[in-house]
Design an enzyme around this catalytic site. Structure first.
Site, short mmCIF file in Angstrom:
data_model
loop_
_atom_site.label_atom_id
_atom_site.label_comp_id
_atom_site.label_asym_id
_atom_site.label_seq_id
_atom_site.Cartn_x
_atom_site.Cartn_y
_atom_site.Cartn_z
N ASP A 13 -5.41 -1.21 9.81
CA ASP A 13 -6.17 -0.94 11.04
C ASP A 13 -7.29 0.07 10.86
O ASP A 13 -7.65 0.80 11.79
CB ASP A 13 -5.23 -0.47 12.18
CG ASP A 13 -4.14 -1.47 12.46
OD1 ASP A 13 -4.38 -2.68 12.27
OD2 ASP A 13 -3.04 -1.05 12.86
N LYS A 16 -11.44 -2.82 9.24
CA LYS A 16 -11.94 -3.79 8.26
C LYS A 16 -12.74 -4.92 8.95
O LYS A 16 -13.80 -5.32 8.48
CB LYS A 16 -10.77 -4.40 7.47
CG LYS A 16 -9.98 -3.37 6.67
CD LYS A 16 -8.74 -3.96 6.03
CE LYS A 16 -7.66 -4.37 6.99
NZ LYS A 16 -6.99 -3.25 7.70
N GLY A 40 -4.51 -7.86 12.40
CA GLY A 40 -5.31 -8.02 13.62
C GLY A 40 -6.63 -7.33 13.36
O GLY A 40 -6.68 -6.11 13.24
N HIS A 41 -7.67 -8.11 13.17
CA HIS A 41 -8.99 -7.55 12.82
C HIS A 41 -9.92 -7.68 14.02
O HIS A 41 -10.23 -8.78 14.46
CB HIS A 41 -9.56 -8.27 11.59
CG HIS A 41 -8.75 -8.02 10.34
ND1 HIS A 41 -9.06 -8.55 9.12
CD2 HIS A 41 -7.63 -7.26 10.14
CE1 HIS A 41 -8.16 -8.14 8.23
NE2 HIS A 41 -7.28 -7.36 8.84
N GLN A 224 -4.16 -5.49 6.01
CA GLN A 224 -3.29 -4.32 5.89
C GLN A 224 -4.04 -3.20 5.14
O GLN A 224 -5.26 -3.17 5.17
CB GLN A 224 -1.96 -4.67 5.18
CG GLN A 224 -1.03 -5.52 6.04
CD GLN A 224 -1.37 -7.00 6.03
OE1 GLN A 224 -1.49 -7.61 4.99
NE2 GLN A 224 -1.51 -7.59 7.20
P1 GDP Z 1 -8.56 -3.70 11.08
O1 GDP Z 1 -7.20 -4.28 11.16
O2 GDP Z 1 -8.77 -2.85 9.87
O3 GDP Z 1 -9.65 -4.72 11.23
O4 GDP Z 1 -8.70 -2.71 12.34
P2 GDP Z 1 -8.19 -3.01 13.84
O5 GDP Z 1 -9.12 -3.96 14.47
O6 GDP Z 1 -6.75 -3.32 13.86
O7 GDP Z 1 -8.28 -1.54 14.46
C1 GDP Z 1 -9.47 -0.85 14.50
C2 GDP Z 1 -9.76 -0.51 15.97
O8 GDP Z 1 -10.76 0.49 16.04
C3 GDP Z 1 -10.34 -1.69 16.74
O9 GDP Z 1 -9.95 -1.59 18.07
C4 GDP Z 1 -11.83 -1.50 16.59
O10 GDP Z 1 -12.57 -2.10 17.65
C5 GDP Z 1 -11.94 0.00 16.65
N1 GDP Z 1 -13.05 0.60 15.89
C6 GDP Z 1 -13.57 0.22 14.71
N2 GDP Z 1 -14.49 1.11 14.29
C7 GDP Z 1 -14.53 2.08 15.23
C8 GDP Z 1 -15.26 3.29 15.36
O11 GDP Z 1 -16.06 3.69 14.52
N3 GDP Z 1 -15.02 4.04 16.48
C9 GDP Z 1 -14.14 3.67 17.45
N4 GDP Z 1 -13.97 4.47 18.49
N5 GDP Z 1 -13.43 2.53 17.35
C10 GDP Z 1 -13.62 1.75 16.25
P1 IMO Z 2 -4.35 -5.12 9.54
O1 IMO Z 2 -4.88 -6.17 8.62
C1 IMO Z 2 -1.26 -2.15 10.41
C2 IMO Z 2 2.81 -3.07 9.11
C3 IMO Z 2 3.85 -3.34 10.17
C4 IMO Z 2 5.09 -2.86 9.46
C5 IMO Z 2 4.86 -3.28 8.02
C6 IMO Z 2 5.49 -4.61 7.65
O2 IMO Z 2 -4.64 -5.35 10.97
O3 IMO Z 2 -4.74 -3.75 9.06
P2 IMO Z 2 5.06 -7.16 8.24
O4 IMO Z 2 4.79 -7.84 9.54
O5 IMO Z 2 3.96 -7.31 7.25
O6 IMO Z 2 6.39 -7.50 7.68
O7 IMO Z 2 5.14 -5.59 8.61
O8 IMO Z 2 3.44 -3.38 7.88
N1 IMO Z 2 1.60 -3.91 9.19
C7 IMO Z 2 0.41 -3.47 9.61
N2 IMO Z 2 0.04 -2.27 10.09
N3 IMO Z 2 -2.19 -3.12 10.24
C8 IMO Z 2 -1.84 -4.31 9.73
O9 IMO Z 2 -2.75 -5.27 9.42
C9 IMO Z 2 -0.47 -4.56 9.43
N4 IMO Z 2 0.21 -5.61 8.95
C10 IMO Z 2 1.47 -5.21 8.80
O10 IMO Z 2 3.58 -2.60 11.33
O11 IMO Z 2 5.15 -1.45 9.48
MG MG Z 3 -5.57 -4.35 12.48
#
Ligand code: GDP
Ligand code: IMO
Ligand code: MG
Length: 424
Positions: A13, A16, A40-41, A224
């Site tokens: 998270d 990416k 979840g991207h 991840q």
């Molecule tokens: P990913 O899994 O690495 O793609 O990241 P996620 O989407 O799960 O989580 C990142 C969260 O932070 C999302 O809700 C994005 O919209 C948000 N986000 C990304 N970059 C920034 C930033 O620079 N500032 C803020 N406030 N939110 C951001």
């Molecule tokens: P993105 O790509 C954050 C965590 C889960 C759990 C562990 C194992 O959005 O960054 P799993 O379902 O793979 O068996 O879970 O890994 N986890 C993540 N945490 N971002 C993710 O993906 C994750 N994918 C799995 O919360 O601790």
């Molecule tokens: Mg994510």
């Protein structure tokens, strides 16, 4: 032409999805190399917020081909939902979204096994997203799995039946109550398989080799983060794939010699969702504020993310394992308003100060040692120019670059595509 990698350096998270979307205009192909719908991207542009789970984050750019690589595990049911959510964007998915025949399929019973395994662990549960990731990769390495290419075989249903029967047998051995209606789950699964079949299946390693020969620019998208890597993460509180740079080689069929830049994404602080050690975790008002301002709730499960200060011991480890050549710092805006920022630069471990990540990083084994820095009050979200960033943030960036010995080439100051500051 080399293949560049983009991966998360913390516990996932990091942002990416946003950065892949920002960078896609520079690439011909975006290829996801591991993980599955546990990811979840999130992407934000033109007032739209969109979350992708399996589909690569370059999908909104007309010029790019998006590949789901062999290292990915696909749940056809979630995939179908993702495709439906993209309908309103009028994207030609038949042309722009290609699926590796060697990607493994998540069956409904893989999800049930995940639930059974987690329930049976009680308090020691991993905190899995319950998407069936672990059981599917277990079947892959156990040489029992079903792959996308198998859908094209005449006996696919028979293979499916055999594996599902085996899974039901396994579920019965867990001493837990799992309620399910397999007939319903199967009907949904086979309906979704039809949707998957409407897309192009490819021999992705061959496709990517040809693209490299033709000088196409390729970005490999990780899911991840490095600390969730099956080998190098905080085992057993990890996911079941190699989330690190090596995973891009095996997850796409790209040779190490073909890797160019490795773009490492990290948050200006740290978050984690699910169980497992987290040395710099905050349990106070500061952590609450980070979570509230940063809207730290899981994009896949909606769970509250744990928050804490930046951990340079863990980040340095991730930089080394991945051979990161450029760092990208996300969510700098979330740190606005803290008088003092803390950065963990070392751990106290068995009475001694260490700078590397040891085997055990549980609370009883390590105590973070912090350096304090002055914070800034300004809102960063409308800043477009690097020179306009507050001096305290520039000092923070400077400090991290010195500690990590890798340049920070991008600073993100908000979730939107446009809230991105490139640095030379
Ligand atoms: P990913 O899994 O690495 O793609 O990241 P996620 O989407 O799960 O989580 C990142 C969260 O932070 C999302 O809700 C994005 O919209 C948000 N986000 C990304 N970059 C920034 C930033 O620079 N500032 C803020 N406030 N939110 C951001
Ligand atoms: P993105 O790509 C954050 C965590 C889960 C759990 C562990 C194992 O959005 O960054 P799993 O379902 O793979 O068996 O879970 O890994 N986890 C993540 N945490 N971002 C993710 O993906 C994750 N994918 C799995 O919360 O601790
Ligand atoms: Mg994510």
């Amino acid at each position: 032409m080399a293949v560049n990698l983009l991966l998360g350096l913390q516990w996932g998270d990091e942002g990416k999805g946003k950065i892949v979307d920002v960078l896609t205009q520079e690439y011909d192909i975006i290829a996801r190399f591991q993980g599955g719908p546990n990811a979840g991207h999130t992407l934000e542009f033109n007032g739209i917020k969109h979350v992708l789970h399996t589909i690569p984050s370059g999908i909104f750019h007309e010029s790019a081909i998006n590949i789901v690589g062999n290292g990915v595990v696909i749940d056809p049911i979630i995939f179908k939902k993702e495709i439906e959510a993209l309908k309103k964007f009028d994207i030609d998915l038949k042309k722009r979204l290609l699926i590796s025949r060697k990607a493994h399929l998540i069956l409904p019973t893989h999800r049930l096994l995940d639930a059974a395994s987690e329930t049976s662990k009680g308090k020691a549960k991993i905190g899995s997203t319950l998407k069936g990731i672990g059981p599917t990769y277990m079947d892959k390495t156990g040489r029992n799995g079903l792959r996308v290419g198998d859908i094209e075989l005449d006996d696919f249903k028979e293979r499916y039946r055999n594996l599902t029967d085996k899974h039901e047998e396994m579920i019965s051995h867990y001493n837990v109550e799992i309620q399910y209606n397999l007939a319903e789950l199967e009907a949904e699964f086979f309906e979704a398989i039809e949707v998957l079949k409407s897309l192009q299946f490819i021999d992705s390693e061959e496709y990517i080799h040809q693209a490299i020969r033709n000088n196409k620019k390729i970005l490999a998208e990780g899911a991840q983060g490095s600390l969730l890597d099956i080998d190098f993460g905080t085992y057993p509180f990890v996911t079941s794939s190699n989330t690190t740079a090596a995973g891009a080689c095996t997850g796409l069929g790209v040779a190490p010699t073909q890797i160019g830049d490795v773009l490492g994404i990290f948050k200006a602080y740290t978050t984690r969702v699910g169980s497992g050690p987290f040395p710099t975790e905050l349990f106070d008002e500061t952590g609450e504020t980070m979570g509230r301002v940063g809207k730290e709730f899981g994009a896949t499960t909606g769970r509250k993310r744990r928050c804490g200060w930046l951990d340079l011991v863990a980040l340095r480890y991730a930089v080394q394992i991945n051979g990161v050549t450029q760092l990208m710092m996300m969510k700098a805006d979330v740190l606005s308003g803290f008088d003092t920022l803390k950065v963990c630069t070392a751990y106290l471990y068995k009475g001694r100060e260490i700078k590397h990540l040891p085997y055990n990083i549980e609370e009883q084994n390590v105590t973070p040692i912090y350096t304090e820095m002055k914070g800034w009050a300004q809102d960063l979200t409308t800043i477009k120019d690097h020179n306009k960033l507050p001096q305290e943030l520039l000092n923070y960036i400077d400090f991290l670059e010195k500690e990590l010995e890798v340049p920070i080439t991008l600073v993100s100051v908000g979730p939107d595509r446009t809230q991105t500051i490139h640095r030379k």
